[in-house]
Enzyme design. Sequence first.
Site, PDB file in Angstrom:
ATOM      1  N   LEU A 154      -5.832-124.130  24.545  1.00 31.61           N
ATOM      2  CA  LEU A 154      -5.690-124.902  25.564  1.00 31.61           C
ATOM      3  C   LEU A 154      -5.942-124.506  27.068  1.00 31.61           C
ATOM      4  CD1 LEU A 154      -2.888-127.438  24.552  1.00 31.61           C
ATOM      5  CD2 LEU A 154      -5.189-127.812  24.425  1.00 31.61           C
ATOM      6  N   GLY A 155      -5.247-123.070  27.135  1.00 33.50           N
ATOM      7  CA  GLY A 155      -5.319-122.624  28.234  1.00 33.50           C
ATOM      8  C   GLY A 155      -5.060-121.128  28.300  1.00 33.50           C
ATOM      9  N   GLU A 156      -4.652-120.481  29.473  1.00 33.31           N
ATOM     10  CA  GLU A 156      -3.882-119.288  29.570  1.00 33.31           C
ATOM     11  C   GLU A 156      -3.172-119.114  30.569  1.00 33.31           C
ATOM     12  OE1 GLU A 156      -6.359-116.080  28.196  1.00 33.31           O
ATOM     13  OE2 GLU A 156      -5.223-114.588  29.453  1.00 33.31           O
ATOM     14  N   GLY A 157      -1.817-119.016  30.487  1.00 27.96           N
ATOM     15  CA  GLY A 157      -0.669-118.667  31.420  1.00 27.96           C
ATOM     16  C   GLY A 157      -0.199-117.461  31.749  1.00 27.96           C
ATOM     17  N   PHE A 188       2.450-116.086  30.736  1.00 29.40           N
ATOM     18  CA  PHE A 188       2.999-115.409  29.731  1.00 29.40           C
ATOM     19  C   PHE A 188       2.121-115.154  28.499  1.00 29.40           C
ATOM     20  CE2 PHE A 188       6.446-118.058  31.491  1.00 29.40           C
ATOM     21  CZ  PHE A 188       7.205-117.181  31.825  1.00 29.40           C
ATOM     22  N   GLU A 243      -1.126-117.208  25.971  1.00 30.45           N
ATOM     23  CA  GLU A 243      -2.141-118.263  25.701  1.00 30.45           C
ATOM     24  C   GLU A 243      -1.212-119.343  25.351  1.00 30.45           C
ATOM     25  OE1 GLU A 243      -4.719-116.843  22.660  1.00 30.45           O
ATOM     26  OE2 GLU A 243      -6.078-115.795  24.629  1.00 30.45           O
ATOM     27  N   VAL A 244      -1.835-120.574  25.569  1.00 30.26           N
ATOM     28  CA  VAL A 244      -1.491-122.065  25.085  1.00 30.26           C
ATOM     29  C   VAL A 244      -2.284-122.326  24.067  1.00 30.26           C
ATOM     30  CG1 VAL A 244      -0.561-124.124  25.773  1.00 30.26           C
ATOM     31  CG2 VAL A 244      -0.387-122.341  27.510  1.00 30.26           C
ATOM     32  N   LYS A 282       2.964-122.334  23.548  1.00 22.34           N
ATOM     33  CA  LYS A 282       2.876-121.493  24.395  1.00 22.34           C
ATOM     34  C   LYS A 282       3.324-120.237  23.883  1.00 22.34           C
ATOM     35  CE  LYS A 282       3.438-122.076  29.062  1.00 22.34           C
ATOM     36  NZ  LYS A 282       4.486-122.385  30.380  1.00 22.34           N
ATOM     37  N   ASP A 306       7.917-124.660  42.654  1.00 21.00           N
ATOM     38  CA  ASP A 306       6.376-124.347  42.720  1.00 21.00           C
ATOM     39  C   ASP A 306       5.598-125.393  42.255  1.00 21.00           C
ATOM     40  OD1 ASP A 306       4.024-122.965  42.740  1.00 21.00           O
ATOM     41  OD2 ASP A 306       4.195-122.089  40.771  1.00 21.00           O
TER      42      ASP A 306
HETATM   43  P1  ADP Z   1       1.149-120.912  33.257  1.00 19.25           P
HETATM   44  O1  ADP Z   1       1.889-119.967  32.364  1.00 19.25           O
HETATM   45  O2  ADP Z   1       0.243-120.038  33.990  1.00 19.25           O
HETATM   46  O3  ADP Z   1       2.100-121.843  34.065  1.00 19.25           O
HETATM   47  P2  ADP Z   1       0.709-122.669  31.234  1.00 19.25           P
HETATM   48  O4  ADP Z   1       1.015-121.728  30.211  1.00 19.25           O
HETATM   49  O5  ADP Z   1       1.908-123.481  31.523  1.00 19.25           O
HETATM   50  O6  ADP Z   1       0.382-121.898  32.432  1.00 19.25           O
HETATM   51  O7  ADP Z   1      -0.650-123.407  30.871  1.00 19.25           O
HETATM   52  C1  ADP Z   1      -1.821-122.829  30.843  1.00 19.25           C
HETATM   53  C2  ADP Z   1      -2.827-123.937  30.578  1.00 19.25           C
HETATM   54  O8  ADP Z   1      -2.568-124.572  29.265  1.00 19.25           O
HETATM   55  C3  ADP Z   1      -2.690-125.180  31.497  1.00 19.25           C
HETATM   56  O9  ADP Z   1      -3.276-125.218  32.567  1.00 19.25           O
HETATM   57  C4  ADP Z   1      -3.068-126.525  30.863  1.00 19.25           C
HETATM   58  O10 ADP Z   1      -4.464-126.711  30.721  1.00 19.25           O
HETATM   59  C5  ADP Z   1      -2.866-125.853  29.323  1.00 19.25           C
HETATM   60  N1  ADP Z   1      -1.329-126.624  28.799  1.00 19.25           N
HETATM   61  C6  ADP Z   1      -0.114-126.051  28.872  1.00 19.25           C
HETATM   62  N2  ADP Z   1       0.788-126.821  28.741  1.00 19.25           N
HETATM   63  C7  ADP Z   1       0.200-127.786  27.946  1.00 19.25           C
HETATM   64  C8  ADP Z   1       0.472-128.828  27.236  1.00 19.25           C
HETATM   65  N3  ADP Z   1       1.738-129.164  26.982  1.00 19.25           N
HETATM   66  N4  ADP Z   1      -0.448-129.915  26.867  1.00 19.25           N
HETATM   67  C9  ADP Z   1      -1.829-129.564  27.251  1.00 19.25           C
HETATM   68  N5  ADP Z   1      -2.251-128.680  27.794  1.00 19.25           N
HETATM   69  C10 ADP Z   1      -1.248-127.725  28.155  1.00 19.25           C
END
Ligand code: ADP
Length: 904
Positions: A608-611, A613, A615-616, A656, A759
């Site tokens: 889904l993405g990368e934060g 910490f 990857e998600v 996550k 934030d």
């Molecule tokens: P960070 O750790 O930088 O705050 P996140 O780990 O929360 O970022 O999320 C990274 C990306 O993953 C987000 O921008 C979002 O697109 C996706 N994402 C995170 N949590 C969810 C979720 N519960 N449902 C759908 N997408 C998510």
Amino acid sequence: MRFPPFNIFRKYLERRSSETESGVQLTAVSGMEVLQIRHGLLLFLLAAVRAQVNPGVCRYPLGMTGGQILDEDITASSQWSESTAARYGRLDFDDGDGDGAWCPDIVADADIGGPREFLQVDLRSLHFVTLVGTQGRHADGMGNEFAQRYRIKYSRDGSRWVAWQDRSGRKVIEGNRNAYDVVLKDLEPPIIARYIRFMPIADNSMIVCMRVELYGCEWLDGLVSYSAPAGQDMIYRGLDVHLNDSVYDGTVGLLMEQGLGQLTDGAWGRDDFLHSHVYGAWPGYDYVGWTNESFPRGHVEMTFEFDRVRNFTSMKVHCSNMFSRGVRMFRQATCHFRTSESDWESQAVSFHPPVDRVSQGARFVTVPLGDRMASAIRCRLAFNEAWMMISEVAFQSAGTAVYNTSLTPRKRGHPTNLLPGEDPVHKVDESNTRILIGCLVAVIVILLAVIVIILWRQVWQKMLEKASRRILDDELSARLAIQTQAFSFHHSSQSSGDMSNSNSTYERIFPLCSSDYQEPSRLIRKLPEFAQSLEDLAGSSKSSTPPQACGSDGAPHYAEADIVSLQEGATGSKSYSSVTAVNMSLLSGKDRDMREFPRDKLTFKEKLGEGQFGEVHLCEAEGMQEFIKRNLPEAVNDCLNTAEGGSDTPVLVAVKTLREDANKDARNDFLKEIRIMSRLRDPNIVSLLAVCVECDLLCMITEYMENGDLNQFLSSHQLNDETQSSDKATVSYSNLISMCTQIASGMKYLSSLNLVHRDLATRNCLVGKNYTIKIADFGMSRNLYRGDYYRIQGRAVLPIRWMSWESILLGKFTMASDVWAFGVTLWEIMTLCKEQPYSQFSDEQVIENTGEFFRDQGKQVYLPRPACCPAVLYSSLMLGCWRRNAKQRPTFQEIFSQLGESQA
Ligand code: ADP
């Protein structure tokens, strides 16, 4: 003391400088200033006096204002009423008795035989009058009558009256233009008289009123008139040199009789008789001269009449001696004396001045008169050259002084505060000097005070700016210093590992105290405790899976104090102690909800993405429904994204994961976020469903939000009422408001727990089905929006464009600073995240703007109203969130209510 001497001098100097141009000048001054003027004039003149120019000194007020002139000496041709009698004609004097001025019955038109009405002042003795002042009837605003023009007549004996005229022959004097200002008029030539008449000129229709003052000094010379042969004309190299007595006020034929003129006007001729002190005057103007061709006897005879019998000691005659042009002072003076109307005494006094063949300078020649008693003197001045010219004659008698050497102010009359023997001139002079010095000192002190205040303000502002920067730089960076170490540690460990993605560098978004970040050695010591902590947290976890790679010295314990100190360190504010207490209770209470989920029941679907910490991922969680039913409250249960089917149908979840090479800080924060999220139960807060912490690879399982983060979501949408069509999906205004309301609701929930998010931004909100919004990211930032964070000297990143001024400058994070961030989030939503807040500003400019919010001098720049945002929403809500005074910002409860209303 009302004494503005500089004003007076300025006015006086203006007048003095202009009078040489025109000869006649009027000066308007406020009636209130007359006293000041007279003292100012005295002071100035005494300071600037050239010893010989005595008429310049002779400018004392003669007593209309001061009362030295008695009422009985002020008379008039007529009066409009008893309350406007002559005695009320005193300049700048209104005793409230009368109607504030002298007003004659009817004022005749000047064109019909000249003015007839007059106000007469008897000075009781001859006076040398150099200046007059006039004023209208003001009467505290009740009166509005004044004389626009007037004439003056004077008399030395009360019977023969002379109309005053200036050196150009003009008799009419320009008077007042309003009822209150004093207008002063220099008399050029001055008047020698006992009686003075002011004769107003006006239209018949107009009632005229006057108040007057005379300025001069007593004429101690006693000379009433002189008679002499009329002055003659000289042709000098084709130049007409008029040596007549142009201001003589007696009769003028071959002889001048019964008058005074240039020989007593106080103006002495210059060395070169062709030039004059008077601007624009003709050659020879200053002198009265005769040629010996017209006087076969070789002398000119002059007769001087005096007011009474006097004991004469000397006569001074000012003569030209320009022998190169055929002019010499007299060769001999022979004077006869007369004490009454009887014959001249036979015994004469004769004087031969030494002949000066060297100097051609004009000079006074003193003729000793041998203390002879007389009321008239007849002198014969013998020619010594073709021409003889004199410009002034003065007499000195025992017990008196000629005006040329000792002019005396009027001493007669009432109010005077002088002690016997005191010199009024010096008294005035001394007192005024003291006042002048006092004023100068006061002005200097005031100027110094103003300078000090200005400097102080500048220094203060600089100090303030420095202090702000220091707070920003030192305080925050000091707090972050250890974090930097942590970063470097992270970097080095990262570079040694196989993770090469620099974007994965973990950075805090808010300052932390040193206890929040620990050195690697401490981390190693504490890591087992983390594991234990989570084990405890899991409580009666059914998982029997032994900790993997968690260290051999038992389950780690995560110190709750660390979480608390995270909050404390970030705020540094007093209000935070209570927050901390709440958080303590929040976080230290029994936590039986958080359960370990079997990792092998997770099936990876997509990234889904990368934060920060790691990857998600989107995963299918097998048996999650059952798991949740057992472990989580109903509320969470309801909001799960379950795939269609029964309770054993896999559930879509977001997982996550903490990256493998995460340093202790990242791990710490990951665990902290788990602890915080595990206690949050709200429809608008992302729910934590389960964790996988029993092995080295930490992960948290949250509900899946189909539409990702709000920033990305809105950037890919457009408002549905926008005219231009595009491929973009649309969202309605009410959808936007609904989103805002949901965020407000989630924040309201957080604030009810006294939990500060720190934030809040669209990037940290997630979008589910049907525009459901849930707040996520409790204390973390993400690389994707790196541009939203400001790096201070490479040490930390802060979301400065969302931060309140006090968060940036003072490191103070409160509910109110969350409200500020909510305002910015609102702005983002209303602009559909099409641009970054303050996109036109650099980071440094944003910080500068923050300083302006702090200074609050109206120079701060607010985010503009987004196009689709109603003005009322912008002004009442958005701007309300950005109020300088945190206490004046709305609460989330109020925001929620207001948005609810606007939604309805
Ligand atoms: P960070 O750790 O930088 O705050 P996140 O780990 O929360 O970022 O999320 C990274 C990306 O993953 C987000 O921008 C979002 O697109 C996706 N994402 C995170 N949590 C969810 C979720 N519960 N449902 C759908 N997408 C998510």
